[in-house]
Scaffold this motif. Structure first.
Motif, PDB file in Angstrom:
ATOM      1  N   ALA A  61      -1.641  19.559  -0.922  1.00 44.11           N
ATOM      2  CA  ALA A  61      -0.266  19.967  -0.599  1.00 44.11           C
ATOM      3  C   ALA A  61       0.308  19.090   0.503  1.00 44.11           C
ATOM      4  N   LEU A  62      -0.495  18.801   1.516  1.00 38.90           N
ATOM      5  CA  LEU A  62      -0.025  17.952   2.605  1.00 38.90           C
ATOM      6  C   LEU A  62       0.279  16.549   2.084  1.00 38.90           C
ATOM      7  N   LEU A  63      -0.599  16.008   1.229  1.00 42.33           N
ATOM      8  CA  LEU A  63      -0.374  14.665   0.694  1.00 42.33           C
ATOM      9  C   LEU A  63       0.841  14.620  -0.219  1.00 42.33           C
ATOM     10  N   ARG A  64       1.097  15.705  -0.936  1.00 40.58           N
ATOM     11  CA  ARG A  64       2.312  15.755  -1.760  1.00 40.58           C
ATOM     12  C   ARG A  64       3.554  15.744  -0.874  1.00 40.58           C
ATOM     13  N   GLN A  65       3.491  16.480   0.210  1.00 40.15           N
ATOM     14  CA  GLN A  65       4.638  16.582   1.118  1.00 40.15           C
ATOM     15  C   GLN A  65       4.788  15.351   2.001  1.00 40.15           C
ATOM     16  N   HIS A  66       3.688  14.717   2.357  1.00 41.28           N
ATOM     17  CA  HIS A  66       3.699  13.564   3.267  1.00 41.28           C
ATOM     18  C   HIS A  66       2.846  12.428   2.692  1.00 41.28           C
ATOM     19  N   PRO A  67       3.299  11.794   1.608  1.00 45.69           N
ATOM     20  CA  PRO A  67       2.498  10.722   1.006  1.00 45.69           C
ATOM     21  C   PRO A  67       2.282   9.519   1.925  1.00 45.69           C
ATOM     22  N   GLU A  68       3.112   9.382   2.938  1.00 48.98           N
ATOM     23  CA  GLU A  68       2.964   8.258   3.865  1.00 48.98           C
ATOM     24  C   GLU A  68       1.670   8.341   4.673  1.00 48.98           C
ATOM     25  N   VAL A  69       0.983   9.476   4.622  1.00 51.59           N
ATOM     26  CA  VAL A  69      -0.279   9.658   5.336  1.00 51.59           C
ATOM     27  C   VAL A  69      -1.424   8.921   4.633  1.00 51.59           C
ATOM     28  N   LEU A  70      -1.311   8.694   3.327  1.00 51.81           N
ATOM     29  CA  LEU A  70      -2.417   8.128   2.554  1.00 51.81           C
ATOM     30  C   LEU A  70      -2.956   6.802   3.092  1.00 51.81           C
ATOM     31  N   PRO A  71      -2.117   5.805   3.389  1.00 53.45           N
ATOM     32  CA  PRO A  71      -2.706   4.549   3.892  1.00 53.45           C
ATOM     33  C   PRO A  71      -3.408   4.728   5.238  1.00 53.45           C
ATOM     34  N   ILE A  72      -2.943   5.641   6.049  1.00 49.30           N
ATOM     35  CA  ILE A  72      -3.598   5.901   7.339  1.00 49.30           C
ATOM     36  C   ILE A  72      -4.977   6.510   7.091  1.00 49.30           C
ATOM     37  N   ALA A  90     -10.998   8.273  -6.870  1.00 54.09           N
ATOM     38  CA  ALA A  90     -10.202   9.483  -7.079  1.00 54.09           C
ATOM     39  C   ALA A  90      -9.877   9.704  -8.548  1.00 54.09           C
ATOM     40  N   GLY A  91     -10.000   8.661  -9.363  1.00 52.45           N
ATOM     41  CA  GLY A  91      -9.680   8.800 -10.779  1.00 52.45           C
ATOM     42  C   GLY A  91      -8.202   9.064 -11.002  1.00 52.45           C
ATOM     43  N   VAL A  92      -7.358   8.400 -10.222  1.00 53.77           N
ATOM     44  CA  VAL A  92      -5.911   8.606 -10.335  1.00 53.77           C
ATOM     45  C   VAL A  92      -5.241   7.316 -10.789  1.00 53.77           C
ATOM     46  N   SER A  93      -4.008   7.430 -11.168  1.00 54.33           N
ATOM     47  CA  SER A  93      -3.225   6.299 -11.622  1.00 54.33           C
ATOM     48  C   SER A  93      -2.907   5.362 -10.456  1.00 54.33           C
ATOM     49  N   PRO A  94      -2.974   4.051 -10.688  1.00 55.52           N
ATOM     50  CA  PRO A  94      -2.552   3.114  -9.643  1.00 55.52           C
ATOM     51  C   PRO A  94      -1.104   3.358  -9.212  1.00 55.52           C
ATOM     52  N   ASN A  95      -0.261   3.799 -10.145  1.00 58.41           N
ATOM     53  CA  ASN A  95       1.137   4.075  -9.799  1.00 58.41           C
ATOM     54  C   ASN A  95       1.260   5.221  -8.804  1.00 58.41           C
ATOM     55  N   LEU A  96       0.369   6.204  -8.901  1.00 53.66           N
ATOM     56  CA  LEU A  96       0.398   7.320  -7.955  1.00 53.66           C
ATOM     57  C   LEU A  96       0.175   6.802  -6.540  1.00 53.66           C
ATOM     58  N   VAL A  97      -0.870   6.015  -6.363  1.00 55.53           N
ATOM     59  CA  VAL A  97      -1.189   5.497  -5.033  1.00 55.53           C
ATOM     60  C   VAL A  97      -0.090   4.546  -4.558  1.00 55.53           C
ATOM     61  N   LYS A  98       0.402   3.698  -5.448  1.00 58.49           N
ATOM     62  CA  LYS A  98       1.474   2.766  -5.078  1.00 58.49           C
ATOM     63  C   LYS A  98       2.714   3.523  -4.621  1.00 58.49           C
ATOM     64  N   ASN A  99       3.110   4.559  -5.366  1.00 57.68           N
ATOM     65  CA  ASN A  99       4.293   5.330  -4.970  1.00 57.68           C
ATOM     66  C   ASN A  99       4.079   6.022  -3.630  1.00 57.68           C
ATOM     67  N   MET A 100       2.878   6.543  -3.411  1.00 60.84           N
ATOM     68  CA  MET A 100       2.610   7.230  -2.148  1.00 60.84           C
ATOM     69  C   MET A 100       2.620   6.252  -0.977  1.00 60.84           C
ATOM     70  N   GLU A 101       1.983   5.097  -1.153  1.00 58.74           N
ATOM     71  CA  GLU A 101       1.847   4.168  -0.037  1.00 58.74           C
ATOM     72  C   GLU A 101       3.065   3.283   0.183  1.00 58.74           C
ATOM     73  N   GLU A 102       3.655   2.802  -0.887  1.00 61.25           N
ATOM     74  CA  GLU A 102       4.749   1.854  -0.729  1.00 61.25           C
ATOM     75  C   GLU A 102       6.120   2.517  -0.710  1.00 61.25           C
TER      76      GLU A 102
END
Length: 118
Positions: A61-72, A90-102
């Motif tokens: 829930a926190l990562l959904r609300q604050h995806p900018e936390v992922l690279p930290i 994590a077995g997730v889509s590269p687009n998921l991580v890209k959207n969260m981080e970038e």
């Protein structure tokens, strides 16, 4: 055809000029770029620590609300986890991580599993 491929006697002066050009550029621009990046990164880390209660509250829930936390969080691991490694673990889509981080966003419909807590 490369300009000096057939003129090895010109390579040393070209290399010296290239090194001088880079050194001059670095001395002129790098200190400001380093300071600016350090300030922005410090603010991102402070924000991530606040959002995660000093890394004690890391939930999907926190990562959904604050995806900018992922690279930290990736950089807080020892050793830091590369983006591609995180995607694989994590077995997730590269687009998921890209959207969260970038893009600092979590798009509806994207799946997020907290593999580290399972």
């Amino acid at each position: 055809m490369p300009v000096n491929a057939d003129k090895p006697h010109l390579w040393k002066p070209d290399i010296a000029l290239s090194v001088d050009f880079y050194n001059n550029w670095f001395m002129q621009f790098a200190p400001k770029a380093y300071r600016d990046t350090r300030i922005a990164t410090t603010q991102q880390v402070e924000s991530a620590l606040a959002e995660t209660a000093n890394l004690t509250n890391i939930t999907s829930a926190l990562l959904r609300q604050h995806p900018e936390v992922l690279p930290i969080l990736r950089m807080a691991a020892a050793p830091p986890i590369a983006r591609d490694r995180l995607i694989g673990l994590a077995g997730v889509s590269p687009n998921l991580v890209k959207n969260m981080e970038e893009n600092n966003e979590f798009r509806p419909g994207q799946t997020l599993q907290l593999w580290m807590l399972n």
